[in-house]
Design an enzyme around this catalytic site. Structure first.
Site, PDB file in Angstrom:
ATOM      1  N   LYS A  58       0.843  -1.204   0.000  1.00 15.24           N
ATOM      2  CA  LYS A  58       0.000   0.000   0.000  1.00 15.24           C
ATOM      3  C   LYS A  58       0.878   1.254   0.000  1.00 15.24           C
ATOM      4  CE  LYS A  58      -3.816  -2.346   2.323  1.00 15.24           C
ATOM      5  NZ  LYS A  58      -4.620  -2.568   3.535  1.00 15.24           N
ATOM      6  N   GLN A 102      -4.239  -1.484   9.866  1.00 16.01           N
ATOM      7  CA  GLN A 102      -4.281  -2.803   9.219  1.00 16.01           C
ATOM      8  C   GLN A 102      -4.887  -3.853  10.157  1.00 16.01           C
ATOM      9  OE1 GLN A 102      -3.629  -3.274   6.035  1.00 16.01           O
ATOM     10  NE2 GLN A 102      -3.806  -5.487   5.980  1.00 16.01           N
ATOM     11  N   ASP A 125     -10.436   3.394   4.512  1.00 19.16           N
ATOM     12  CA  ASP A 125     -10.803   1.976   4.376  1.00 19.16           C
ATOM     13  C   ASP A 125     -12.314   1.830   4.188  1.00 19.16           C
ATOM     14  OD1 ASP A 125      -8.867  -0.038   4.358  1.00 19.16           O
ATOM     15  OD2 ASP A 125      -8.479   0.144   6.509  1.00 19.16           O
TER      16      ASP A 125
HETATM   17  N1  GUN Z   1      -6.903  -6.557   6.324  1.00 25.83           N
HETATM   18  C1  GUN Z   1      -7.303  -7.223   5.211  1.00 25.83           C
HETATM   19  N2  GUN Z   1      -7.810  -6.363   4.305  1.00 25.83           N
HETATM   20  C2  GUN Z   1      -7.739  -5.128   4.861  1.00 25.83           C
HETATM   21  C3  GUN Z   1      -8.104  -3.831   4.407  1.00 25.83           C
HETATM   22  O1  GUN Z   1      -8.631  -3.628   3.305  1.00 25.83           O
HETATM   23  N3  GUN Z   1      -7.852  -2.815   5.276  1.00 25.83           N
HETATM   24  C4  GUN Z   1      -7.311  -3.008   6.500  1.00 25.83           C
HETATM   25  N4  GUN Z   1      -7.124  -1.947   7.280  1.00 25.83           N
HETATM   26  N5  GUN Z   1      -6.959  -4.211   6.948  1.00 25.83           N
HETATM   27  C5  GUN Z   1      -7.175  -5.256   6.128  1.00 25.83           C
END
Ligand code: GUN
Length: 295
Positions: A58, A102, A125
């Site tokens: 990311k 995350q 998110d």
């Molecule tokens: N864990 C798995 N997918 C995601 C996501 O899209 N965002 C976040 N913050 N954690 C995740």
């Protein structure tokens, strides 16, 4: 005569790259108007290898479109109060357009509490109840990255969806549930008749075989087999799993929730793993961050 594959790939890398050209142009415009780039922060608690890989991709994606990014790492021993304090700090940081925490978090931290503490205006998110509620009502909001990325992928390849029966396998808050909502909305893509299947669904194969569009978000490696899919279906594989494989230099290979070799020959379109949904999820996060910076 050898079998000739007739399916086409929903290529998330190509689609994502095309969108990222537009996102980079948007970032340059933000810089010209506001005097600084869009800025995303990612919080990683603990040392789970897969989570670290995701977060690092990311952050790397931010660089590729001219965003600023900040990776904040804390040990697994971080307390809930410490994380909530950090979230409060990020909510009030005027130099930051959006941030993500995350998931999953260590067991001693309540994910719901943390999600609720994030300022909805910075929740890129799209996990905060305010953003989910706005999504349900079709109001402007940050859409959750994975289902939004799948909608972009269907749009990019012009996959017809109106009137189709979409079966979503999985009802998680971050994929299955919002996927069902987005596919059923009066939009293009959208206007599907949606069935959500889950661990308590009886005779899953009889349901998945009815799908014109099948979204597999189960979290179990290669669970969707050839006999579960209708001829001509569109299949979107959301799963991503590391399977030990001694023939690979890394010692593992990546597979999805779909048994690709069996399922692909039956499909009109299929999003593979890797290279399907994954790159689109990250692209959606970039789109949300750009939106936040433009506010
Ligand atoms: N864990 C798995 N997918 C995601 C996501 O899209 N965002 C976040 N913050 N954690 C995740």
């Amino acid at each position: 005569m050898a079998d000739v594959a007739t399916y086409q790939l929903l290529d998330g890398k190509r689609c994502g790259d095309a969108l990222r050209v537009e996102i980079a142009a948007g970032a340059a415009e933000v810089k010209a108007v506001r005097g600084r780039e869009p800025h995303l922060a990612a919080v990683l608690i603990g040392d789970d290898g897969a989570s670290r890989t995701y977060v690092e991709s990311k952050v790397k994606a931010c660089e590729s479109v001219g965003f600023r990014s900040t990776l904040i790492t804390r040990p697994a021993s971080t307390s809930e109060a410490e994380l909530l304090a950090l979230v409060g700090q990020l909510n009030n940081d005027a130099e930051l357009d959006g941030f993500i925490v995350q998931l999953p978090l260590p067991e001693h931290i309540d994910e719901e509490k943390v999600t609720l503490a994030i300022d909805p205006a910075k929740d890129v998110d799209g996990f905060h109840p305010e953003n989910i509620g706005r999504m349900v009502l079709g109001l402007p909001c940050y859409l959750p990255a994975t289902p939004a990325g799948i909608m972009e992928l269907l749009k990019h390849y012009g996959v017809p969806t109106a009137g189709k029966h979409a079966v979503v396998v999985g009802r998680s808050h971050i994929v299955g549930t919002p996927m069902g909502i987005l596919l059923s909305r009066n939009t293009d893509p959208g206007n599907c008749t949606v069935t959500i299947a889950h661990s308590r669904t009886r005779d899953l194969a009889s349901i998945t075989r009815q799908a014109d569009i099948l979204v597999a978000a189960v979290g179990r490696p290669e669970m969707i087999t050839g006999d579960m899919v209708k001829e001509g279906a569109v299949v979107v594989d959301v799963g991503i799993h590391r399977i030990p494989d001694a023939s690979k230099k890394s010692g593992f290979r990546l597979v999805g929730d779909v048994k690709f070799d069996e399922v692909a020959p039956k499909c009109s379109w299929i999003a593979p793993v890797p290279g399907g949904v994954g790159p689109m999820t990250i692209t959606s996060l970039l789109l949300n961050t750009l939106k936040a910076a433009q506010r």
